[in-house]
Write a protein that holds these residues in place. Structure first.
Motif, PDB file in Angstrom:
ATOM      1  N   ALA A  75      23.578  68.158  45.856  1.00  0.00           N
ATOM      2  CA  ALA A  75      24.909  67.324  45.191  1.00  0.00           C
ATOM      3  C   ALA A  75      25.420  68.120  44.170  1.00  0.00           C
ATOM      4  CB  ALA A  75      24.788  65.887  45.219  1.00  0.00           C
ATOM      5  N   ASP A  76      26.533  68.496  44.388  1.00  0.00           N
ATOM      6  CA  ASP A  76      27.357  69.021  43.302  1.00  0.00           C
ATOM      7  C   ASP A  76      28.035  68.159  42.287  1.00  0.00           C
ATOM      8  OD1 ASP A  76      27.360  72.089  43.888  1.00  0.00           O
ATOM      9  OD2 ASP A  76      27.884  70.974  45.976  1.00  0.00           O
ATOM     10  N   ALA A  77      28.286  66.896  42.496  1.00  0.00           N
ATOM     11  CA  ALA A  77      29.026  66.020  41.766  1.00  0.00           C
ATOM     12  C   ALA A  77      28.770  64.681  42.615  1.00  0.00           C
ATOM     13  CB  ALA A  77      30.569  66.032  41.431  1.00  0.00           C
ATOM     14  N   ARG A  78      28.785  63.274  41.520  1.00  0.00           N
ATOM     15  CA  ARG A  78      28.721  62.151  42.054  1.00  0.00           C
ATOM     16  C   ARG A  78      30.177  61.709  41.613  1.00  0.00           C
ATOM     17  NH1 ARG A  78      23.886  57.800  41.294  1.00  0.00           N
ATOM     18  NH2 ARG A  78      23.443  59.092  42.785  1.00  0.00           N
ATOM     19  N   ILE A  79      30.895  61.069  42.951  1.00  0.00           N
ATOM     20  CA  ILE A  79      32.223  60.448  42.589  1.00  0.00           C
ATOM     21  C   ILE A  79      32.111  58.999  42.751  1.00  0.00           C
ATOM     22  CG2 ILE A  79      34.510  60.611  43.565  1.00  0.00           C
ATOM     23  CD1 ILE A  79      34.187  63.609  43.883  1.00  0.00           C
ATOM     24  N   GLY A  80      32.727  58.329  41.840  1.00  0.00           N
ATOM     25  CA  GLY A  80      32.657  56.771  42.132  1.00  0.00           C
ATOM     26  C   GLY A  80      34.140  56.577  42.873  1.00  0.00           C
ATOM     27  N   VAL A  81      34.272  55.285  43.727  1.00  0.00           N
ATOM     28  CA  VAL A  81      35.542  55.023  44.195  1.00  0.00           C
ATOM     29  C   VAL A  81      35.518  53.492  44.195  1.00  0.00           C
ATOM     30  CG1 VAL A  81      37.188  55.337  46.088  1.00  0.00           C
ATOM     31  CG2 VAL A  81      35.540  57.111  45.826  1.00  0.00           C
ATOM     32  N   VAL A  82      36.693  52.976  43.789  1.00  0.00           N
ATOM     33  CA  VAL A  82      37.227  51.606  43.686  1.00  0.00           C
ATOM     34  C   VAL A  82      38.637  51.420  43.730  1.00  0.00           C
ATOM     35  CG1 VAL A  82      37.067  51.604  41.050  1.00  0.00           C
ATOM     36  CG2 VAL A  82      36.638  49.644  42.499  1.00  0.00           C
ATOM     37  N   HIS A  83      39.088  50.409  44.443  1.00  0.00           N
ATOM     38  CA  HIS A  83      40.483  50.153  44.485  1.00  0.00           C
ATOM     39  C   HIS A  83      41.147  49.661  42.960  1.00  0.00           C
ATOM     40  CE1 HIS A  83      44.220  48.694  45.474  1.00  0.00           C
ATOM     41  NE2 HIS A  83      44.383  47.829  45.270  1.00  0.00           N
ATOM     42  N   ALA A  84      40.667  48.687  42.447  1.00  0.00           N
ATOM     43  CA  ALA A  84      41.222  48.196  41.158  1.00  0.00           C
ATOM     44  C   ALA A  84      40.463  48.539  40.012  1.00  0.00           C
ATOM     45  CB  ALA A  84      41.215  46.550  41.289  1.00  0.00           C
ATOM     46  N   PRO A  85      40.724  49.452  39.132  1.00  0.00           N
ATOM     47  CA  PRO A  85      40.073  49.627  37.983  1.00  0.00           C
ATOM     48  C   PRO A  85      39.794  48.724  36.893  1.00  0.00           C
ATOM     49  CG  PRO A  85      42.336  50.490  37.714  1.00  0.00           C
ATOM     50  CD  PRO A  85      42.180  49.782  38.896  1.00  0.00           C
ATOM     51  N   TYR A  86      38.970  47.507  37.527  1.00  0.00           N
ATOM     52  CA  TYR A  86      38.611  46.700  36.254  1.00  0.00           C
ATOM     53  C   TYR A  86      37.359  47.128  35.552  1.00  0.00           C
ATOM     54  CZ  TYR A  86      41.376  42.527  38.225  1.00  0.00           C
ATOM     55  OH  TYR A  86      42.119  41.912  38.502  1.00  0.00           O
ATOM     56  N   ARG A  87      37.446  46.885  34.140  1.00  0.00           N
ATOM     57  CA  ARG A  87      36.384  47.604  33.372  1.00  0.00           C
ATOM     58  C   ARG A  87      34.983  47.216  33.763  1.00  0.00           C
ATOM     59  NH1 ARG A  87      38.905  48.469  28.328  1.00  0.00           N
ATOM     60  NH2 ARG A  87      36.754  48.088  27.224  1.00  0.00           N
ATOM     61  N   ARG A  88      34.925  46.108  34.413  1.00  0.00           N
ATOM     62  CA  ARG A  88      33.254  46.049  35.076  1.00  0.00           C
ATOM     63  C   ARG A  88      33.059  46.977  35.842  1.00  0.00           C
ATOM     64  NH1 ARG A  88      35.993  41.660  37.817  1.00  0.00           N
ATOM     65  NH2 ARG A  88      35.470  41.869  39.987  1.00  0.00           N
ATOM     66  N   ALA A  89      33.969  47.397  36.915  1.00  0.00           N
ATOM     67  CA  ALA A  89      33.641  48.044  37.859  1.00  0.00           C
ATOM     68  C   ALA A  89      33.556  49.857  37.316  1.00  0.00           C
ATOM     69  CB  ALA A  89      34.971  48.368  38.827  1.00  0.00           C
ATOM     70  N   LEU A  90      34.580  49.891  36.282  1.00  0.00           N
ATOM     71  CA  LEU A  90      34.298  51.337  35.695  1.00  0.00           C
ATOM     72  C   LEU A  90      32.866  51.321  35.242  1.00  0.00           C
ATOM     73  CD1 LEU A  90      38.135  51.762  34.418  1.00  0.00           C
ATOM     74  CD2 LEU A  90      36.825  52.614  36.570  1.00  0.00           C
ATOM     75  N   ASP A  91      32.616  50.336  34.323  1.00  0.00           N
ATOM     76  CA  ASP A  91      31.135  50.534  33.739  1.00  0.00           C
ATOM     77  C   ASP A  91      30.186  50.784  34.511  1.00  0.00           C
ATOM     78  OD1 ASP A  91      32.410  50.113  31.184  1.00  0.00           O
ATOM     79  OD2 ASP A  91      32.224  47.858  31.139  1.00  0.00           O
ATOM     80  N   ASP A 132      25.982  54.384  36.661  1.00  0.00           N
ATOM     81  CA  ASP A 132      25.414  54.824  37.628  1.00  0.00           C
ATOM     82  C   ASP A 132      25.497  56.403  38.043  1.00  0.00           C
ATOM     83  OD1 ASP A 132      24.216  54.115  40.687  1.00  0.00           O
ATOM     84  OD2 ASP A 132      25.545  55.438  41.296  1.00  0.00           O
ATOM     85  N   GLY A 133      26.286  57.012  37.108  1.00  0.00           N
ATOM     86  CA  GLY A 133      26.034  58.311  36.933  1.00  0.00           C
ATOM     87  C   GLY A 133      27.323  59.208  37.513  1.00  0.00           C
ATOM     88  N   ALA A 134      28.265  58.352  37.872  1.00  0.00           N
ATOM     89  CA  ALA A 134      29.527  58.988  38.323  1.00  0.00           C
ATOM     90  C   ALA A 134      29.984  59.887  37.353  1.00  0.00           C
ATOM     91  CB  ALA A 134      30.451  58.177  38.734  1.00  0.00           C
ATOM     92  N   ASP A 135      30.396  61.397  37.867  1.00  0.00           N
ATOM     93  CA  ASP A 135      31.132  62.325  36.979  1.00  0.00           C
ATOM     94  C   ASP A 135      32.648  61.970  36.909  1.00  0.00           C
ATOM     95  OD1 ASP A 135      28.690  64.294  36.424  1.00  0.00           O
ATOM     96  OD2 ASP A 135      28.904  64.198  38.754  1.00  0.00           O
ATOM     97  N   LEU A 136      33.046  61.431  38.015  1.00  0.00           N
ATOM     98  CA  LEU A 136      34.596  61.117  38.289  1.00  0.00           C
ATOM     99  C   LEU A 136      34.627  59.879  38.757  1.00  0.00           C
ATOM    100  CD1 LEU A 136      37.585  62.134  38.491  1.00  0.00           C
ATOM    101  CD2 LEU A 136      37.194  63.241  40.394  1.00  0.00           C
ATOM    102  N   ILE A 137      35.527  59.196  38.606  1.00  0.00           N
ATOM    103  CA  ILE A 137      35.818  57.734  39.125  1.00  0.00           C
ATOM    104  C   ILE A 137      37.346  57.748  39.759  1.00  0.00           C
ATOM    105  CG2 ILE A 137      36.076  55.124  39.081  1.00  0.00           C
ATOM    106  CD1 ILE A 137      33.774  55.471  36.713  1.00  0.00           C
ATOM    107  N   LEU A 138      37.625  57.472  41.075  1.00  0.00           N
ATOM    108  CA  LEU A 138      39.018  57.389  41.476  1.00  0.00           C
ATOM    109  C   LEU A 138      39.200  55.817  41.792  1.00  0.00           C
ATOM    110  CD1 LEU A 138      38.427  60.374  44.088  1.00  0.00           C
ATOM    111  CD2 LEU A 138      39.237  60.597  41.739  1.00  0.00           C
ATOM    112  N   ALA A 139      40.558  55.645  41.378  1.00  0.00           N
ATOM    113  CA  ALA A 139      40.997  54.162  41.625  1.00  0.00           C
ATOM    114  C   ALA A 139      42.423  54.157  41.710  1.00  0.00           C
ATOM    115  CB  ALA A 139      40.588  53.364  40.329  1.00  0.00           C
ATOM    116  N   GLY A 140      43.129  53.049  42.168  1.00  0.00           N
ATOM    117  CA  GLY A 140      44.398  52.837  42.392  1.00  0.00           C
ATOM    118  C   GLY A 140      44.736  51.476  41.737  1.00  0.00           C
ATOM    119  N   HIS A 141      45.515  50.785  42.686  1.00  0.00           N
ATOM    120  CA  HIS A 141      45.845  49.396  42.470  1.00  0.00           C
ATOM    121  C   HIS A 141      47.082  49.049  41.511  1.00  0.00           C
ATOM    122  CE1 HIS A 141      45.100  45.068  41.789  1.00  0.00           C
ATOM    123  NE2 HIS A 141      45.195  45.134  40.461  1.00  0.00           N
TER     124      HIS A 141
END
Length: 247
Positions: free
Chosen positions: A141-157, A162-171
């Motif tokens: 794997a070249d990168a770990r990417i996290g994805v979540v709809h609503a960027p609540y702080r608990r989700a980003l934490d 978990d080792g995500a290099d990048l997290i993508l969100a919207g909401h």
């Protein structure tokens, strides 16, 4: 999306002209019980690309009239008798095209010669988030990417830990109605308004610092509730991100 939004359908379809290697959607596709065919029509030229998705609250429950000033009091909630949307049909349409469902799940895709290790959460805004079981990053794997709809702080934490290099969100809709030269007034979650859209570090490393850490990109998205079809100083957007190896 509603069935009558033909201009929006045409605009989303036009994104296929962009030179992208993969597509990630962060939810809130539906605003009408009959909108699944419309959403799939809009995405159809993109579905032959590698892709992944998570769902948002508006993929489960239809929008309803509300006082927009309630956004300044607290994040919105699902009403007691919501309009249930055909979520299963949407999931079937996207997974049938080969896109990866990341709702409380892990997955991977290969795009642009890179292997992306993916981890996602179902929508924290309605309490559907549950972190999937821990897993080591695959050796290729070249990168770990996290994805979540609503960027609540608990989700980003959780995704950062978990080792995500990048997290993508919207909401957030980028604040939807913003003050020029100031920005968003609300995010409809517990994320600070300075991160209502764009690329930021989490929890404190910022992209321009040159430091390491998890980056978070919050897209302002391209829609609104049909009951509040107004944006001000916050243009609709689809984001194109270029990933490069850490120097």
């Amino acid at each position: 999306m509603t069935p009558s939004q033909r201009g929006k359908v045409a605009w989303v379809r036009s994104l296929a002209r962009e030179n992208v290697d993969a597509v990630i959607t962060t939810g809130d596709n539906l605003a009408h019980v009959d909108a699944v065919p419309t959403v799939l029509e809009a995405l159809e030229p993109l579905l032959d690309k590698p892709g992944a998705f998570v769902l948002g609250s508006n993929d489960y429950f239809g929008p309803h009239p509300k006082n927009p000033f309630t956004y300044f009091v607290s994040p919105t909630r699902v009403r007691r008798s919501p309009t249930v949307l055909p979520t299963g049909d949407l999931i079937a349409g996207l997974t049938g095209a080969g896109w990866v469902d990341l709702d409380n799940a892990r997955g991977s895709l290969t795009a642009g010669g890179a292997v992306l290790d993916l981890v996602g959460l179902d929508d924290p805004h309605i309490g559907r988030d549950a972190m999937p079981a821990p897993a080591d990053r695959p050796a290729d794997a070249d990168a770990r990417i996290g994805v979540v709809h609503a960027p609540y702080r608990r989700a980003l934490d959780l995704l950062s830990a978990d080792g995500a290099d990048l997290i993508l969100a919207g909401h957030t809709h980028g604040g939807q109605v913003c003050v020029p030269f100031y920005g968003a007034l609300v995010t409809n979650c517990d994320l600070d308004t300075s991160r209502a859209s764009g690329l930021h570090g989490w929890p404190g490393v910022r992209p321009e610092s040159g430091g390491t850490g998890t980056y978070v990109h919050v897209s302002a998205g391209l829609g609104t509730s049909p009951y509040a079809p107004v944006r001000f100083a916050c243009r609709p957007e689809a984001s194109i991100l270029t990933l490069v190896p850490r120097g």
